[in-house]
Design a protein around this motif. Structure first.
Motif, mmCIF file in Angstrom:
data_model
loop_
_atom_site.group_PDB
_atom_site.id
_atom_site.type_symbol
_atom_site.label_atom_id
_atom_site.label_comp_id
_atom_site.label_asym_id
_atom_site.label_seq_id
_atom_site.Cartn_x
_atom_site.Cartn_y
_atom_site.Cartn_z
ATOM 1 N N PHE A 484 0.859 -1.184 0.000
ATOM 2 C CA PHE A 484 0.000 0.000 0.000
ATOM 3 C C PHE A 484 0.889 1.226 0.000
ATOM 4 C CE2 PHE A 484 0.119 -1.656 4.411
ATOM 5 C CZ PHE A 484 0.782 -0.636 5.058
ATOM 6 N N GLU A 485 0.290 2.356 -0.341
ATOM 7 C CA GLU A 485 1.014 3.623 -0.338
ATOM 8 C C GLU A 485 0.497 4.496 0.789
ATOM 9 O OE1 GLU A 485 1.059 5.420 -4.263
ATOM 10 O OE2 GLU A 485 1.166 3.438 -5.205
ATOM 11 N N ARG A 486 1.380 5.304 1.339
ATOM 12 C CA ARG A 486 1.024 6.296 2.356
ATOM 13 C C ARG A 486 1.379 7.667 1.799
ATOM 14 N NH1 ARG A 486 0.332 4.812 7.424
ATOM 15 N NH2 ARG A 486 -0.950 6.686 7.314
ATOM 16 N N LYS A 487 0.410 8.587 1.827
ATOM 17 C CA LYS A 487 0.583 9.887 1.171
ATOM 18 C C LYS A 487 0.211 11.038 2.091
ATOM 19 C CE LYS A 487 -0.710 8.268 -3.499
ATOM 20 N NZ LYS A 487 -1.636 8.522 -4.629
ATOM 21 N N SER A 488 0.970 12.117 1.976
ATOM 22 C CA SER A 488 0.605 13.396 2.578
ATOM 23 C C SER A 488 1.049 14.480 1.600
ATOM 24 C CB SER A 488 1.272 13.571 3.942
ATOM 25 O OG SER A 488 2.678 13.664 3.795
ATOM 26 N N ASP A 489 0.852 15.730 1.988
ATOM 27 C CA ASP A 489 1.235 16.817 1.080
ATOM 28 C C ASP A 489 2.715 16.833 0.777
ATOM 29 O OD1 ASP A 489 -1.378 17.637 0.954
ATOM 30 O OD2 ASP A 489 -1.168 19.186 2.504
ATOM 31 N N ASP A 490 3.548 16.383 1.709
ATOM 32 C CA ASP A 490 4.987 16.504 1.508
ATOM 33 C C ASP A 490 5.727 15.170 1.546
ATOM 34 O OD1 ASP A 490 4.555 16.041 4.147
ATOM 35 O OD2 ASP A 490 5.606 17.809 4.891
ATOM 36 N N ALA A 491 5.003 14.044 1.496
ATOM 37 C CA ALA A 491 5.683 12.749 1.506
ATOM 38 C C ALA A 491 4.821 11.708 0.806
ATOM 39 C CB ALA A 491 5.985 12.305 2.935
ATOM 40 N N HIS A 492 5.500 10.722 0.223
ATOM 41 C CA HIS A 492 4.805 9.652 -0.496
ATOM 42 C C HIS A 492 5.646 8.382 -0.370
ATOM 43 C CE1 HIS A 492 2.647 8.334 -4.499
ATOM 44 N NE2 HIS A 492 2.443 7.497 -3.498
ATOM 45 N N LEU A 493 5.136 7.401 0.389
ATOM 46 C CA LEU A 493 5.871 6.160 0.618
ATOM 47 C C LEU A 493 5.107 4.975 0.039
ATOM 48 C CD1 LEU A 493 7.059 6.473 4.348
ATOM 49 C CD2 LEU A 493 8.202 7.288 2.274
ATOM 50 N N LEU A 494 5.864 3.966 -0.390
ATOM 51 C CA LEU A 494 5.326 2.686 -0.828
ATOM 52 C C LEU A 494 5.788 1.625 0.168
ATOM 53 C CD1 LEU A 494 4.074 0.648 -2.879
ATOM 54 C CD2 LEU A 494 6.283 0.678 -4.060
#
Length: 546
Positions: A484-494
């Motif tokens: 899954f991916e985790r997203k915010s305005d200033d970060a994006h992780l897989l």
């Protein structure tokens, strides 16, 4: 009263927090009587702070006959002498706050002990000042209980009282009568209990059995639950409680308005609450209802990840997809273990490598997290002999269900004696011999211990706030590989997890992503070893130019 040494006001401190659950009877005994206490907790708070937790949750320490080990409260405003004094509690709050730890305490509002003054008065007559403070009902014409409701601890949920010649309701032990939340005075009295502890400096509450507060006013029978819908998420399969759909004995719509009142009290102090939703069929849905918006409780946890069902990649996707459907505007609090369920290392038969991966998975989920004392050591469920059992639940359903004592045995601080550094006296539950080699002292001496991994994983979560508070997207189960991916305005992780003992490949193109977590033993490329994870960060154009 301890209002000093408070942490800075932060109404959102709970969002994404890691909360360390302390079961006080089994954490640290300072007096030598074999039972953990508040001074013992104070002695060990540095350990919790070093772990990297944001808060502690302390299971009940109030005055109690201890028929259900503190979940049967006889005085909400005092400490049971076996745990210490109010002054000890104030000192605990001050010490915790000095270490940067928030303090949450367990509030048991749905029921009291039958030794509570409120119940003692209520049962005296049909017309005393507190006669309506508990759920009383006349018998049916044949003398049997007013309806078919069952207790989670076995048998009918009604007990006859010869003083009033009526039955009283108890969803748990017969010594735990249910309060009548339809009575406004009861609600106000319980809100005052919350204020009492908030004034002493607590930062919030864990709300026991939050969906049990109200019972159906008409006391209608629960319908039968078809066999194919039964599961052992809340009660063991041998318990007839699973034969009913509990639509009238709990989960009542009136609870929403009470939770709004409770939230308004929390807001006065910048405090937070996490509710325990005990329901085998609608847990996630109720979690969504109770945490929706900003005027109910901040967090709830259901039992999906505390259940016996193996936590496969497909199961995680199923649960998180359901959360998106029924609780997208709410806030979950996730846990794999607590004081009521078999420790997850045993429940899912996890190897040490798998325990590391599951810890990383838990700390990568959208929501807040509860860790249960000892899981950072990899403790398995202890095998407690029948003669040593304390839990009435286990004694009732032995041997098919052995109760909750196996997850409540003492913390193991050192290997040096049979009491594991927990007590100078005989512990209230025996220390499991196999736990001794997993002690804190032993793991402190090993650079790559599971304890060291938990500390590093909590630090990693803090270093990447998107893991705590970001949105999740693209949930996927590819065979045994969860992603899954985790997203915010200033970060994006897989985030990718190989939930199996076989090697696997990262099931997507990771061009444009950079691997993280080398110090955690995470994969740095496309290949995943058995029980290995990988976390990648999206490389921005600005970063790639640099």
């Amino acid at each position: 009263m301890a209002t000093m040494n408070s942490l800075p006001m932060d109404p959102d401190w709970w969002r994404g927090a890691v909360i360390y659950q302390i079961y006080p009877r089994s954490f640290q005994d300072s007096s030598g009587d074999g039972i953990g206490d508040l001074k013992g907790i104070i002695q060990r708070l540095d350990y919790v702070a070093k772990l990297g937790a944001d808060a502690i949750w302390i299971s009940p320490f109030f005055k109690s006959p201890m028929k259900d080990f503190g979940y049967d409260v006889s005085d909400y405003r005092d400490v049971d002498p076996m745990f210490g004094t109010l002054a000890d509690f104030d000192a605990l709050v001050a010490k915790a706050h000095g270490l940067g730890l928030r303090v949450m305490i367990d509030l048991v509002l749905s029921h009291t002990s039958d030794q509570h003054d409120w119940f003692k008065e209520s049962r005296q007559s049909l017309d005393n000042a507190k006669s309506n403070w508990f759920v009383w009902a006349d018998p049916k014409p044949d003398g049997t209980p007013p309806n078919n409701w069952l207790s989670i601890f076995g048998g009918p949920a009604w007990t006859w009282d010869s003083r009033r010649c009526q039955y009283y309701l108890h969803n748990f032990l017969s010594t735990q009568p249910d309060l009548n939340f339809h009575e406004p005075e009861v609600q106000e009295a319980l809100l005052d209990v919350a204020r009492f502890w908030l004034k002493r400096g607590v930062d919030g509450f864990r709300l026991d059995t939050i969906n049990f507060y109200f019972a159906d006013k008409e006391l209608r029978d629960n319908p039968a639950l078809p066999p194919e819908k039964r599961n052992d998420t809340i009660a063991p399969s041998v318990n007839p409680y699973n034969h009913q759909e509990h639509i009238y004995s709990k989960n009542q719509p009136e609870n929403i308005e009470f939770l709004r009142k409770f939230r308004s009290v929390l807001n006065e102090y910048g405090a937070a609450a996490v509710g325990e939703v005990g329901d085998a069929q609608r847990g996630l849905e109720i979690m969504g209802q109770y945490t929706r918006g900003d005027d109910l409780v901040q967090m709830c946890y259901a039992f999906e990840f505390l259940a016996n069902a193996p936590l496969t990649a497909a199961r995680v996707v199923e649960v998180l997809t359901q959360v998106d459907a029924v609780a997208s505007d709410g806030w979950p609090c996730w846990a794999f273990s607590n004081h009521d369920v078999v420790r997850h290392a045993t429940r899912w038969n996890l190897s040490p490598e798998a325990q590391r991966l599951f810890a990383l998975l838990l700390l990568s989920l959208r929501g807040s997290v509860c860790l249960y004392q000892g899981e950072e050591l990899g403790l398995q469920e202890a095998d407690v002999a029948f003669d040593d059992l304390q839990d009435p639940y286990g004694i009732e359903f032995w041997p098919e269900f052995k109760g909750r004592d196996g997850c409540r045995t003492p913390m193991v601080w050192e290997r040096t004696n049979q009491n594991a550094g927990f007590s100078q006296g005989k512990p209230w539950l025996p220390v499991a011999p196999e736990h001794l080699r997993q002690s804190v002292e032993d793991q402190e001496a090993v650079e790559e211990s599971l304890l060291a991994f938990y500390r590093a994983a909590l630090a990693f979560r803090k270093a990447h706030p998107v893991l705590a508070t970001g949105d999740h997207a693209n949930l996927r189960a590819t065979g045994n590989v969860l992603s899954f991916e985790r997203k915010s305005d200033d970060a994006h992780l897989l985030c990718v997890f190989n939930l199996s003992g076989e090697a696997a490949d990262v099931p997507m193109d990771v061009t444009g992503w950079e691997p993280l977590g080398n110090a955690l033993g995470l994969a740095q490329g496309n290949e995943l070893a058995p029980w290995q994870g990988a976390i990648f960060r999206r490389v921005t154009k600005e970063k790639s130019k640099g």
